[in-house]
Design an enzyme around this catalytic site. Structure first.
Site, short mmCIF file in Angstrom:
data_model
loop_
_atom_site.label_atom_id
_atom_site.label_comp_id
_atom_site.label_asym_id
_atom_site.label_seq_id
_atom_site.Cartn_x
_atom_site.Cartn_y
_atom_site.Cartn_z
CB SER A 149 3.74 2.15 3.99
OG SER A 149 4.14 1.69 2.73
CE1 TYR A 162 4.77 -3.05 6.39
CE2 TYR A 162 4.23 -2.36 4.16
CZ TYR A 162 4.95 -2.18 5.33
OH TYR A 162 5.83 -1.14 5.44
#
Ligand SMILES: NC(=O)c1ccc[n+]([C@@H]2O[C@H](COP(=O)([O-])OP(=O)(O)OC[C@H]3O[C@@H](n4cnc5c(N)ncnc54)[C@H](OP(=O)(O)O)[C@@H]3O)[C@@H](O)[C@H]2O)c1
Length: 299
Positions: A149, A162
């Site tokens: 990401s 995360y």
């Protein structure tokens, strides 16, 4: 038993795609199927897997199998290998895409949920790569596409675990892409920016500023670019001019500015735009009744 003369059918190649029932994984499955690859789709929901497999097989005329398993467990990861064997397939390439996200103040996060996030977003990526990469190297072909990401490039308050897990995936992929140089196997990390999927709403982040303000790609556009660049052997795939600009900018932005900026963007808000506050705390009120500027969080 006399086996002389018995024809031994070789195992057939397939692309293993985790989290392939929706969002980015589903779009990546479409790209691989369009190019004629057989697939093994992995997720937990059997009905969705069945539907996705049927649609992909019908649309592209390729073999599509599925394995319903929870990749947040060692047994679930082992089941992927077992399913390939059962179907007479081997992992020609692996797409580690399945992940979950949590959003909010770390101190209020459910500890078991955080553990499950790391088990899926980090542990399963390592486990599946370890299972299938040696075979690819022995065959001198194939590849691993790990979905990281943009959050992996920087610390992200309110999505701390995360983002740290995605930093792991980026670092892991970059290191393996060096180790596998010259083997015929490519290892790439895909670092999407905000993409229009259900991920953010599941984490309760759908009203956060980054979802409302940053440009979002569709899974289909992202997958099209990602597939092409993975095939070309690009090590870190960042899609879209805005995301590429952000990666460049974060290199030159000191953390005392970058982290509060991320905090401002990623702070959880409700539908009306009210900021989330830690549980068991009263939101500080300025004398005017307006919330004071919170320098530490960027708000
Ligand atoms: N959307 C974005 O803006 C964005 C941005 C950057 C990076 N990413 C990354 O892109 C990847 C895909 O995200 P997405 O937005 O497409 O997510 P999504 O729409 O929520 O899809 C997640 C997929 O993972 C599967 N999954 C979840 N938990 C699982 C488990 N324990 N075991 C096996 N499968 C599991 C889900 O199916 P089941 O629920 O049936 O298991 C589903 O197929 C993730 O790695 C995410 O971190 C997304």
């Amino acid at each position: 038993m006399n086996t002389i003369g018995k024809r031994v059918e070789p195992f057939a190649p397939a692309i293993v795609i985790t989290g392939a029932t929706q969002g980015i994984g589903r779009a990546l499955a479409e790209e691989f199927a369009r190019e004629g690859h057989a697939l093994l789709l992995v997720a937990r929901d059997e009905a969705k897997l069945e539907a996705a497999s049927r649609l992909l097989a019908e649309a592209h005329g390729v073999e599509v199998k599925f394995a319903a398993c929870d990749l947040g467990t060692i047994e679930g990861c082992a089941e992927v290998e077992e399913a390939l064997r059962r179907f007479g397939l081997y992992a020609d390439s692996l797409v580690n895409n399945a992940a979950t996200m949590t959003a909010g103040f770390f101190q209020d996060e459910d500890a078991a949920k955080l553990r499950r996030l790391i088990d899926l977003n980090v542990q399963a990526v390592v486990d599946l790569t370890r299972r299938f990469l040696p075979g690819m190297i022995a065959r001198g072909q194939g590849g691993v596409l790990n979905v990281a990401s943009m959050e992996g490039f920087m610390p992200v308050p309110y999505q701390a675990t995360y983002a740290a897990a995605k930093a792991f995936v980026l670092s892991f992929s970059r290191a393996l892409s060096y180790e596998t140089m010259g083997t015929g196997v490519r290892v790439s990390a895909l670092a999407p920016g905000t993409t229009a999927t259900g991920l953010h709403a599941k984490a309760g982040a759908e009203n956060s500023r980054y979802v409302m303000l940053l440009p979002a790609m569709t899974s289909e556009d992202l997958a099209r670019v990602a597939y092409r660049q993975f095939k070309r052997g690009k090590k870190v795939i960042v899609t879209g001019w805005f995301n590429r600009l952000c990666v460049l900018a974060q290199h030159f932005t000191p953390h005392f500015l970058l982290v509060p900026m991320m905090g401002w963007l990623f702070r959880v808000r409700d539908e009306a735009g009210n900021l989330q506050w830690p549980k068991d705390s009263n939101p500080p009120k300025a004398a005017s009744g307006r919330l004071p500027f919170d320098a530490a969080s960027g708000d």
